[in-house]
Scaffold this motif. Structure first.
Motif: not given
Length: 209
Positions: A97-101, A104, A122-125, A127-128
């Motif tokens: 799980v990672e949110s930074r472009k 990712i 999982e390229g998103r925050r 919480e999502q």
């Protein structure tokens, strides 16, 4: 205590197949190359990459019994420990799980290049991310323990295993939890850093959200 690059690589090699070790060698090479383009890890740590990143991740397997379900690595960043676990345990499903472009993109590329079919990004925050039941939850430098537990509570079950490298603050963060939840966790000594601790636990976190 593991103290040198040679000891670190030997420690890892004793826990995985030759094919997995080749993938980890690939990972080391790819990380060094990518780190010149983006600051995935501290430049100074590249001289001890097996000690500081590969063995540091691999040691988590010592405190995880055979997990049922997905190994979920939160805030995967450069891919530690998640990529190392996926390479060493090809039958284990791993979600990063990672949110930074740019992180990712790195994780997706290296997962593909290493042939880690058991690993998905999982390229998103967090919480999502859709609800799922995690067999193991790991996180390295993701968030303070209380916040980490609140964010990941919905992925935990009574059999979920937690392995959370926390450096010097490990014992302090456990003691700061509500009293009724402290017994879920204890601190193990890191094998790669005399001053670091790893928070280990098992169970369904249903603390205040």
């Amino acid at each position: 205590m593991i103290a040198t690059e040679e000891e670190a690589r030997e420690f890892v090699s004793q826990q995985c197949s030759g094919e997995s070790l080749k993938r980890l060698d690939q990972l080391v090479g790819a990380l060094k190359e990518e780190n010149s383009q983006q600051n995935l890890v501290a430049k100074s740590s590249l001289e001890q990459i097996w000690l500081r990143h590969i063995a540091d991740s691999a040691q988590l397997l010592r405190w995880v019994s055979e997990p049922r379900g997905i190994w979920m690595d939160l805030g995967a960043g450069a891919g530690f420990p998640g990529l190392v676990i996926a390479a060493m345990r090809p039958q284990q499903a791993v979600i990063l799980v990672e949110s930074r472009k740019r992180r990712i993109e790195w994780l997706q590329r290296v997962t593909h290049d290493l042939g880690l079919d058991n690993c998905r990004v999982e390229g998103r925050r967090l919480e999502q991310v859709d609800d799922l039941e995690a067999g193991v939850i790991s996180a390295r430098a993701f968030a303070p323990l209380d916040r980490l537990l609140r964010l990941s509570a919905r992925f935990s079950t009574s059999s979920t295993q937690w392995v959370l490298p926390k450096g010097r603050s490990a014992e302090q963060e456990v003691q700061a939890l509500p009293r009724r939840y402290r017994r879920m966790f204890h601190v193990e000594q890191s094998l790669t850093d005399a001053e670091a601790g790893i928070i280990v636990g098992k169970g369904n976190w249903k603390g205040s959200k």
